[in-house]
Scaffold this active site. Structure first.
Site, PDB file in Angstrom:
ATOM      1  N   GLN A   1       1.107 -13.187  -1.324  1.00 47.72           N
ATOM      2  CA  GLN A   1      -0.227 -13.239  -1.954  1.00 47.72           C
ATOM      3  C   GLN A   1      -0.332 -12.141  -2.998  1.00 47.72           C
ATOM      4  OE1 GLN A   1      -3.416 -14.108   1.321  1.00 47.72           O
ATOM      5  NE2 GLN A   1      -1.678 -13.174   2.345  1.00 47.72           N
TER       6      GLN A   1
ATOM      7  N   HIS B   1      -0.365 -16.315  -5.547  1.00 43.86           N
ATOM      8  CA  HIS B   1      -1.520 -15.950  -6.377  1.00 43.86           C
ATOM      9  C   HIS B   1      -1.107 -15.541  -7.784  1.00 43.86           C
ATOM     10  CE1 HIS B   1      -4.026 -15.112  -2.491  1.00 43.86           C
ATOM     11  NE2 HIS B   1      -3.751 -16.374  -2.683  1.00 43.86           N
TER      12      HIS B   1
ATOM     13  N   CYS C   1      -3.762 -15.030 -28.317  1.00 48.15           N
ATOM     14  CA  CYS C   1      -2.542 -15.771 -28.638  1.00 48.15           C
ATOM     15  C   CYS C   1      -2.206 -15.552 -30.116  1.00 48.15           C
ATOM     16  CB  CYS C   1      -2.754 -17.247 -28.349  1.00 48.15           C
ATOM     17  SG  CYS C   1      -1.301 -18.235 -28.700  1.00 48.15           S
TER      18      CYS C   1
ATOM     19  N   CYS D   1      -1.739 -18.959 -22.917  1.00 49.32           N
ATOM     20  CA  CYS D   1      -2.777 -19.487 -23.795  1.00 49.32           C
ATOM     21  C   CYS D   1      -3.185 -20.874 -23.298  1.00 49.32           C
ATOM     22  CB  CYS D   1      -2.258 -19.569 -25.232  1.00 49.32           C
ATOM     23  SG  CYS D   1      -3.433 -20.371 -26.329  1.00 49.32           S
TER      24      CYS D   1
ATOM     25  N   ASN E   1       1.291  -5.759  11.000  1.00 44.80           N
ATOM     26  CA  ASN E   1       0.085  -5.465  10.231  1.00 44.80           C
ATOM     27  C   ASN E   1      -0.581  -4.225  10.807  1.00 44.80           C
ATOM     28  OD1 ASN E   1      -1.507  -6.750   7.996  1.00 44.80           O
ATOM     29  ND2 ASN E   1      -3.163  -6.442   9.464  1.00 44.80           N
TER      30      ASN E   1
ATOM     31  N   SER F   1      -4.577  -9.532   5.981  1.00 42.64           N
ATOM     32  CA  SER F   1      -5.692  -9.674   6.917  1.00 42.64           C
ATOM     33  C   SER F   1      -5.861 -11.142   7.318  1.00 42.64           C
ATOM     34  CB  SER F   1      -6.985  -9.174   6.267  1.00 42.64           C
ATOM     35  OG  SER F   1      -7.292  -9.968   5.134  1.00 42.64           O
TER      36      SER F   1
ATOM     37  N   ASP G   1       2.097  -8.190  -7.649  1.00 45.76           N
ATOM     38  CA  ASP G   1       2.693  -6.975  -8.203  1.00 45.76           C
ATOM     39  C   ASP G   1       4.170  -7.075  -8.568  1.00 45.76           C
ATOM     40  OD1 ASP G   1       3.999  -6.785  -5.673  1.00 45.76           O
ATOM     41  OD2 ASP G   1       2.373  -5.567  -4.859  1.00 45.76           O
TER      42      ASP G   1
ATOM     43  N   ARG H   1      -9.159  -5.220   1.567  1.00 43.11           N
ATOM     44  CA  ARG H   1     -10.183  -5.267   2.617  1.00 43.11           C
ATOM     45  C   ARG H   1     -10.158  -4.100   3.592  1.00 43.11           C
ATOM     46  NH1 ARG H   1      -9.004 -10.142   1.077  1.00 43.11           N
ATOM     47  NH2 ARG H   1     -10.707 -11.499   0.464  1.00 43.11           N
TER      48      ARG H   1
ATOM     49  N   THR I   1       0.841  -1.216   0.000  1.00 41.54           N
ATOM     50  CA  THR I   1       0.000   0.000   0.000  1.00 41.54           C
ATOM     51  C   THR I   1       0.870   1.259   0.000  1.00 41.54           C
ATOM     52  OG1 THR I   1      -0.239  -0.147   2.400  1.00 41.54           O
ATOM     53  CG2 THR I   1      -2.048  -1.031   1.101  1.00 41.54           C
TER      54      THR I   1
END
Ligand code: NAD
Length: 247
Positions: free
Chosen positions: A100, A118, A146, A126, A218, A193, A103, A32, A24
């Protein structure tokens, strides 16, 4: 702070679990917190599902690009929190980062052992022929397809699937996380979270490993703060600066 610093100095094999809060302060909103992506509009979760992509691949892409501000995705920079983790590795510690986040900022900060649970926003694949494409191709076309040419001389033309793990896709690298955790002396959880499975189970599972310390940084309390030896409710960038990390 003193006790935390000592623990960090002593740790040699660190497993780090990070979430959206890590980035952030690099300008990427989390999901969240107030103003987070899901908090603002819960229907977005459905549009980011595997089912939705498979049913409406051409509708999926504009929504995906807008939601994840894909145009900007090459321009974000790591913050002091990312740099702190890269610095720990430079000190000779084994630092395995399970993120997770999609970026790519841990790698950009110089960390070498990064596992993207993730997936990544930087590439897409493809599903018909397996070809993989990087960010410039994805940015060039509203709905990236593709462009591989098959043996029959025809262009494949299938709409690509992002390499981000969608709702309904399997999370990646979880076996490796548990292998590393078994040998670790510190679990460091930052900016998550812990509401998303399976990451949410990691602190409790780590509690069963003898000798491992657990620390969390956190901004807001989470439902499992009580499982940690150290809990710091602060922004990770600020925290890293207090340890002397500078950009
Ligand atoms: P989340 O939004 O559920 O939780 C983020 C947590 O970070 C919150 O508890 C918040 O208090 C805390 N936080 C916010 N800013 C912080 C800061 N500067 N320092 C420390 N903590 C801070 O995020 P999550 O747990 O990662 O799960 C959500 C999903 O979001 C993941 O699946 C991830 O793929 C996705 N996501 C990724 C990015 C990214 O790649 N940067 C951005 C948004 C969402």
């Amino acid at each position: 702070m003193e006790a935390f610093r000592n623990m960090l100095n002593e740790a040699q094999r660190i497993v780090v679990l990070t979430g959206a809060g890590m980035s952030t302060e690099s300008g990427i909103p989390d999901f969240r917190s107030a103003g987070g992506i899901w908090t603002e509009d819960a229907s977005r979760m459905e549009a980011m599902s595997l089912d939705y992509f498979l049913s409406y691949p051409r509708l999926f892409w504009p929504k995906f690009k807008e939601l994840f501000q894909m145009k900007m995705s090459g321009s974000y920079e790591p913050n002091e929190g990312h740099l702190l983790l890269a610095e720990l590795e430079k000190q000779g510690k084994q630092v395995d980062i399970f993120t997770q986040n999609i970026d790519g900022l841990h790698r950009k900060a110089g960390s070498r052992h990064v596992y993207e649970l993730h997936g990544s926003i930087q590439t897409a694949s493809c599903l018909s022929c397996g070809a993989r494409y990087d960010l410039p191709h994805l940015l060039k076309h509203d709905v990236p397809e593709c462009t591989a040419v098959g043996n029959d001389g025809e262009v494949c033309g299938t709409v690509l699937k992002t390499d981000v793990v969608l709702f309904g896709d399997a999370v990646l690298h979880f076996d490796t996380l548990y292998e590393k955790l078994d040998k670790a002396d510190l679990l460091l959880v930052i900016g998550t979270s812990l509401e998303v499975a399976p990451a949410r189970f990691v602190p409790e599972d780590a509690s069963r490993i003898p000798g491992i310390k657990k620390a969390m940084i956190n901004l807001e309390p989470t439902y499992c703060d009580s499982l940690f030896d150290f809990v710091i409710h602060q922004k990770i960038g600020e925290f890293a600066r207090s340890l002397g990390i500078k950009k």
